[in-house]
Scaffold this motif. Structure first.
Motif, short mmCIF file in Angstrom:
data_model
loop_
_atom_site.label_atom_id
_atom_site.label_comp_id
_atom_site.label_asym_id
_atom_site.label_seq_id
_atom_site.Cartn_x
_atom_site.Cartn_y
_atom_site.Cartn_z
N GLY A 79 -0.16 11.81 0.11
CA GLY A 79 0.65 13.10 -0.24
C GLY A 79 1.42 13.35 -1.73
O GLY A 79 1.36 14.19 -2.49
N LEU A 80 1.66 11.85 -2.11
CA LEU A 80 2.16 11.77 -3.56
C LEU A 80 1.14 12.07 -4.49
O LEU A 80 1.52 12.70 -5.59
N THR A 119 -0.28 7.27 4.67
CA THR A 119 0.21 8.48 4.94
C THR A 119 1.11 9.08 3.52
O THR A 119 0.97 10.23 3.21
N GLU A 120 1.70 8.28 2.95
CA GLU A 120 2.57 8.68 1.79
C GLU A 120 2.04 8.87 0.58
O GLU A 120 2.27 9.84 -0.24
N THR A 176 2.64 3.14 4.78
CA THR A 176 2.83 4.17 3.47
C THR A 176 1.64 4.29 2.79
O THR A 176 1.39 5.31 2.06
N TRP A 235 12.10 13.07 4.37
CA TRP A 235 11.48 11.90 4.92
C TRP A 235 11.94 11.76 6.59
O TRP A 235 10.99 11.50 7.20
N ALA A 284 9.35 14.00 8.23
CA ALA A 284 8.06 13.62 8.39
C ALA A 284 8.02 12.76 9.64
O ALA A 284 7.07 12.64 10.23
N ASN A 285 8.91 11.68 9.79
CA ASN A 285 8.85 10.69 10.93
C ASN A 285 8.94 11.75 12.22
O ASN A 285 8.34 11.28 13.37
N ARG A 323 10.07 20.91 1.90
CA ARG A 323 9.90 20.52 0.18
C ARG A 323 10.19 21.65 -0.46
O ARG A 323 10.98 21.28 -1.85
N ARG A 335 9.18 7.04 -4.10
CA ARG A 335 9.64 6.50 -2.84
C ARG A 335 8.35 5.52 -2.33
O ARG A 335 8.34 4.55 -1.97
N PRO A 336 6.89 6.29 -2.12
CA PRO A 336 6.03 5.69 -1.63
C PRO A 336 5.61 4.31 -2.45
O PRO A 336 5.21 3.12 -2.04
#
Length: 717
Positions: free
Chosen positions: A286-287, A282-283, A279, A531, A534-535, A471, A211-212
């Motif tokens: 993490g990825l 923040t994402e 993205t 997701w 997270a928001n 997760r 996704r990211p």
């Protein structure tokens, strides 16, 4: 010629940089274009056209750090793609020759073999000659994974020209969501992202489809395309009769002036750039941790991200200078927006930053649990008749027994009253009116399981802001769906127990590949719930486009549509389901259905649950408008998505059948699938209209909510 609107003020905080090998790339691309037959005698370009467009300057701005040979190769690619665009316009769009255009496009993939030892045909025109030469020069430096991704992006860029041609033939202007999705393919930015990898660093295959990385590419694409739409409106719409332009699309959708549409396009562009930054910051980190990327792989992703950012700023600078576009006075107007620019006041820069900051921060300032009153329900456009299964009543009783046996009514999330208020068998009975009693029970159980999970994640994990546990829960749920054998984990809660039971019952006759596809549909839904969390943790209302695309996942559209396709067997080739018309049909249906849910659940989510994932709230936040205005926009979008569904089924599917030379059996299966989706849509609307789950009196009686009292088991799940 008078410009049709004043270009808006663009958000572009990154200064453009120029590659020092510009002159080398210009000279090389001119020689190469002539060798390929693209200049004098082509009927498309003369030398003066190539000089005026200055693709060398475009590539030098968008790829500022690569060496001379790489810049020359990339410039050749852009010469080729712009020549293709103009060549297709002159030969097929102006004459509206769909058959000739399809035959032309069908040959081009032959010039992009993954294995370079595969022979290619003899080129018959400059586009084929250019593609054959570029492919042979480019792909040896890249992995097979990159070749495959770049080949797909190139085919999309070429093939979606047929979508534009079909719309010109029909005089049809697309709706905004359809336009954004199709523009990514035909506009070529995913293809450009592949060349960014070539110029910077190849993205690791382990994260290329995540996704990211997907969002980075899509926000990059939307930024590039929407900016181009603003600069090219005059040439495309007024000169060429083009209908695929974002400004024209919004003019038509909102019934507003061209200037207002241009300003709104720019607002969407700004939001997409903010999403890119969000993205990346923040994402993506993490990825990297989640996938245990090596330092070199982290560096490759960072270089690629920087490359996409350079493309945005460089592409903007080129649009300001190229004679191809409407940019009179824009170069001077843009100076206040380049930090450190000359001839501007500190007040101008401060105003820019304040405006950009206000737009960005507005997404984080929503006050939850505001009293909004009962949801307002418009007059929904539903052209399909409702049919209900005769096995409905029996399925209701059996679903209650099943949820009890799975332990889903003993965890503090649901009780029998809440299950009855949801009445999922009613939804299943409308979606599958012809199902047997057993098949209806299975569909009802899947709907109950998905709805329970949708309630479970925010209640159990959201209030605790416990993303790590969410997760872990998601990983364990995926493990409950083995592709081979019966290697199930020991279930620790109702969600796992229910999924294991459903998986066994649903996949017993599936091939491993079918199981893999079906598991992916479930994984998409459960991962989207994380997701949302997270928001929620950030109190961040999503960007409108990101919301719509993720809402399909959180609503479970892939899962429920997969249930519709289970009985199709192998009569339909898999590539048909991946085709543009089928994807368009499914996404239009998914958007209509999920927006139904947003309309009915507005009070439930905003007032009683403190939710931020609702399409009406997203529109309110983006436009700064009130609830009724936002509802009107959502209702108009729903109507146009339904009309798009009807259009695709009536006009694009018959062409699809011919293109794929489908057998009579396969055509009947696809016609049946369209009927199944019609039932899916009418059944979902009827369910929302009938069940207590969203009604104001039920919400008031249940406003105390539930508090899970089995923390240890829930945390494991």
């Amino acid at each position: 010629m008078t410009q049709p609107f004043v270009l808006p003020h663009f958000y572009m905080p990154y200064p453009a940089r120029l590659n020092p090998h510009l002159d080398e790339a210009r000279a090389h691309s001119t020689v190469w274009a002539r060798e390929m037959g693209m200049l004098e005698g082509s009927g498309v370009w003369e030398q003066s056209d190539l000089d005026a467009h200055d693709y060398g300057l475009l590539c030098a701005y968008t790829h500022p750090d690569c060496d001379g040979p790489a810049l020359s190769l990339i410039t050749d690619w852009y010469v080729w793609v712009f020549f293709f665009d103009d060549h297709f316009l002159e030969v097929f769009k102006r004459s509206q020759d769909r058959d000739g255009g399809k035959a032309y496009l069908d040959r081009l993939p032959l010039f992009m073999p993954l294995d370079l030892s595969t022979p290619v045909p003899e080129p018959q025109n400059p586009v084929e000659a250019g593609l054959a030469d570029l492919w042979a020069r480019t792909v040896p430096a890249m992995s097979v994974d990159w070749r495959r991704r770049f080949s797909v992006a190139t085919e999309h860029l070429l093939n979606e020209s047929m979508w534009e041609l079909s719309n010109i033939n029909e005089g049809r202007i697309s709706n905004p969501v359809e336009y954004i999705e199709m523009r990514r393919k035909v506009g070529g930015a995913p293809w450009s992202a592949g060349l960014v990898e070539y110029a910077t660093a190849e993205v690791p295959a382990s994260v290329a489809e995540s996704r990211p990385l997907r969002v980075l590419m899509e926000t990059f694409s939307d930024g590039v395309h929407l900016r181009n739409d603003l600069f090219s409106y005059q040439r495309e719409v007024e000169d060429e009769g083009e209908l695929s332009n974002g400004v024209l699309v919004l003019e038509t959708f909102f019934g507003c002036t061209t200037q207002e549409a241009a300003e709104t396009v720019n607002d969407i562009l700004t939001s997409r750039l903010h999403q890119f930054e969000h993205t990346a910051l923040t994402e993506v980190p993490g990825l990297a941790l989640e996938k245990s990327l090596t330092p070199d792989e982290v560096g490759a992703v960072a270089a690629y991200t920087r490359g996409l950012q350079d493309w945005q700023s460089g592409g903007h600078e080129w649009h300001l200078r190229s004679s191809r576009y409407m940019n009179e006075g824009a170069l001077e107007e843009s100076r206040p927006f380049a930090l450190g620019g000359f001839g501007t006041s500190a007040a101008n820069i401060g105003a820019l930053l304040a405006s950009a900051g206000a737009e960005r921060m507005r997404a984080y300032t929503h006050v939850p649990y505001q009293r909004v009153g009962p949801s307002i329900l418009p007059d929904f456009y539903m052209p399909f008749r409702l049919n209900l299964s005769p096995h409905l009543d029996g399925s209701r009783h059996r679903l209650t027994d099943w949820t009890h046996s799975m332990g889903m009514l003993q965890e503090g999330v649901w009780d029998e009253d809440k299950l009855a208020a949801a009445d999922l068998p009613l939804c299943a009975a409308g979606i599958h009116p012809d199902a047997t009693a057993d098949a209806l029970d299975l569909s009802s159980a899947w709907l109950a399981w998905g709805t329970y999970g949708d309630d479970y994640y925010p209640l159990v994990f959201g209030h605790r802001r416990d993303l790590a546990a969410a997760r872990l829960c998601t990983e364990r749920l995926s493990a409950c769906m083995p592709i081979e054998g019966d290697g199930f984990p020991t279930p620790v809660n109702g969600m796992e127990r229910g999924l294991i039971d459903l998986w066994r019952r649903t996949t017993v006759t599936m091939t491993p590949e079918q199981r893999r596809t079906f598991r992916a549909a479930v994984d998409v839904m459960t991962e989207s719930w994380v997701w949302e969390l997270a928001n929620q943790t950030q109190n961040r209302i999503p960007d409108p486009i990101d919301y719509l695309e993720m809402r399909r996942a959180t609503f479970g559209s892939d899962l429920t549509m997969s249930l519709c396709r289970i009985g199709h067997g192998r009569t339909v080739p898999p590539e048909v389901y991946r085709s543009g018309p089928v994807q368009s049909l499914e996404k239009a249906a998914a958007d209509y259905a999920m927006l139904i849910n947003d309309v009915f659940s507005y009070q439930k989510e905003i007032q009683y649950e403190g939710e931020i994932h609702n399409g009406i709230l997203v529109v309110q936040n983006f436009f700064g408008c009130d609830y009724p205005t936002a509802l009107g926009i959502i209702h108009d979008l729903m109507t146009q998505r339904m009309q798009q569904f009807e259009h695709v089924a009536a006009h694009e599917f018959p062409v699809l059948y011919e293109d794929f030379k489908l057998t009579d059996e396969a055509r009947a299966t696809m016609d049946g699938y369209v009927d199944e989706l019609r039932n899916w849509l009418s059944g979902i609307l009827n369910w929302h209209q009938q069940v207590p789950r969203y009604k104001s009196d039920h919400l008031e009686s249940r406003s105390h909510g539930f508090l899970p009292d089995r923390g240890s088991a829930l945390m494991l799940g």
